[in-house]
Design an enzyme around this catalytic site. Structure first.
Site, PDB file in Angstrom:
ATOM      1  N   THR A  53       0.859  -1.166   0.000  1.00  0.00           N
ATOM      2  CA  THR A  53       0.000   0.000   0.000  1.00  0.00           C
ATOM      3  C   THR A  53       0.899   1.220   0.000  1.00  0.00           C
ATOM      4  OG1 THR A  53      -0.093   0.345   2.395  1.00  0.00           O
ATOM      5  CG2 THR A  53      -1.620  -1.271   1.471  1.00  0.00           C
ATOM      6  N   ALA A  91       1.004   3.351   2.189  1.00  0.00           N
ATOM      7  CA  ALA A  91       1.356   3.721   3.553  1.00  0.00           C
ATOM      8  C   ALA A  91       2.418   2.826   4.165  1.00  0.00           C
ATOM      9  CB  ALA A  91       0.099   3.694   4.431  1.00  0.00           C
ATOM     10  N   CYS A  92       2.314   1.504   3.949  1.00  0.00           N
ATOM     11  CA  CYS A  92       3.122   0.615   4.775  1.00  0.00           C
ATOM     12  C   CYS A  92       4.163  -0.173   4.005  1.00  0.00           C
ATOM     13  CB  CYS A  92       2.213  -0.370   5.508  1.00  0.00           C
ATOM     14  SG  CYS A  92       1.417  -1.567   4.426  1.00  0.00           S
ATOM     15  N   GLY A  93       4.276   0.022   2.707  1.00  0.00           N
ATOM     16  CA  GLY A  93       5.259  -0.759   1.962  1.00  0.00           C
ATOM     17  C   GLY A  93       4.813  -2.193   1.822  1.00  0.00           C
ATOM     18  N   HIS A  97       7.529   4.898   0.837  1.00  0.00           N
ATOM     19  CA  HIS A  97       8.280   3.782   0.259  1.00  0.00           C
ATOM     20  C   HIS A  97       8.366   3.927  -1.257  1.00  0.00           C
ATOM     21  CE1 HIS A  97       6.809   2.302   4.141  1.00  0.00           C
ATOM     22  NE2 HIS A  97       7.892   1.554   4.161  1.00  0.00           N
TER      23      HIS A  97
END
Length: 294
Positions: free
Chosen positions: A131, A133-135, A205
């Site tokens: 995503t 946001a979180c890699g 990311h």
């Protein structure tokens, strides 16, 4: 698969209508938003499959939510950071997906490798879904990284004054952030503090992957005499990506995570957080030209 198949190239920003409340009054306004769309990264072996239906020869490696733009760099940087490729010489071709008789799909990128067959991806032990946001969900173990990377050498030093000037350069070269206020950035500097490249994305990311992809496609790797500044916090994954490009100094505007600090110390990477006029050094202080500590 939820990938859309647009006939037109998606934009990095879109305009929307909104209702703004000021001092109890409702006003109709317009605003620019940073775009967020899925990008599917597919791998092909170098045996002619690009002329066939992609479903016959391609393997979906990852799906990431990204800001459209520099998609080829994003794909190349992601493959480098995940250890799928070692350098520019491993890539034969990068292109948007085009099946015969079908429109070009700007949310699907095919990467053709210079190999007769695809590499074994099972040892990565990942579910390749990301995503903004979180890699990538999950992470390779420290043992796997120790097999892939050696501790970084010290080599050179940089003054604290040069480090302190990096955020102002980052802000001055973020055009999409200035328009939307909703993007992360990753910037590459030489050891003297000169800005060399900058990439923006809704995901930090992705921004770093785009930056690494630029360096890879421009034959600039390894980046052993360079520094990177990221606009958000420093996570384990960002340190891992820096190691993939041999970047010895990683700065973040915000805080590092505990795993990021642990990984940076393991591989002798200089990790700096809360970078404003002052900053915290969590590892690798020997690369900084500073006065005696108190």
């Amino acid at each position: 698969m939820f990938i859309s198949t647009p006939n037109h190239r998606p934009k990095a920003r879109i305009r929307t209508q909104l209702l703004r409340i000021e001092y109890g009054r409702a006003l109709v306004k317009s605003d620019l938003l940073a775009s967020e769309e899925p990008l599917e990264i597919r791998l092909l072996a170098s045996s002619g499959q690009v002329s066939k239906k992609v479903s016959e020869g391609a393997k979906t490696l990852a799906v990431t939510m990204r800001t459209p733009g520099h998609d080829f760099e994003l794909a190349a940087g992601f493959l480098l950071a995940e250890g799928v490729i070692a350098g520019r010489e491993d890539i034969a071709r990068i292109a948007y997906c085009t099946d015969p008789g079908e429109p070009q799909q700007y949310n699907i990128v095919n990467v053709e490798l210079k190999a007769a067959r695809l590499p074994d991806l099972a040892p990565l032990e990942r579910h390749f879904y990301t995503t903004s946001a979180c890699g990538v969900c999950g992470k390779a173990g420290l043992e796997n990284l120790q097999r892939r990377y050696a501790p970084l050498e010290a080599g050179w030093t940089v003054s604290s004054e040069v480090i302190a000037k990096l955020p102002s350069q980052l802000r001055a070269h973020q055009p999409l952030f200035a328009q939307t206020g909703g993007l992360h950035a990753a910037a590459l500097f030489d050891r003297y503090g000169n800005l060399l490249a900058l990439r923006e994305d809704v995901g930090r990311h992705n921004a770093l992957d785009k930056l690494l992809g630029w360096a890879l496609l421009e034959y600039q790797l390894p980046l052993c005499e360079h520094m990177v500044l990221v606009s958000g916090r420093a996570s384990y994954e960002l340190v891992q990506k820096a190691l993939a490009a041999s970047i010895p100094l990683l700065c973040a505007i915000s805080a590092p995570s505990s795993l990021a600090v642990e990984l940076a110390r393991e591989f002798n990477l200089t990790l700096i957080g809360f970078l404003r006029d002052s900053f915290n050094v969590y590892s690798g202080a020997e690369r900084l030209d500073i006065g005696p500590s108190s």
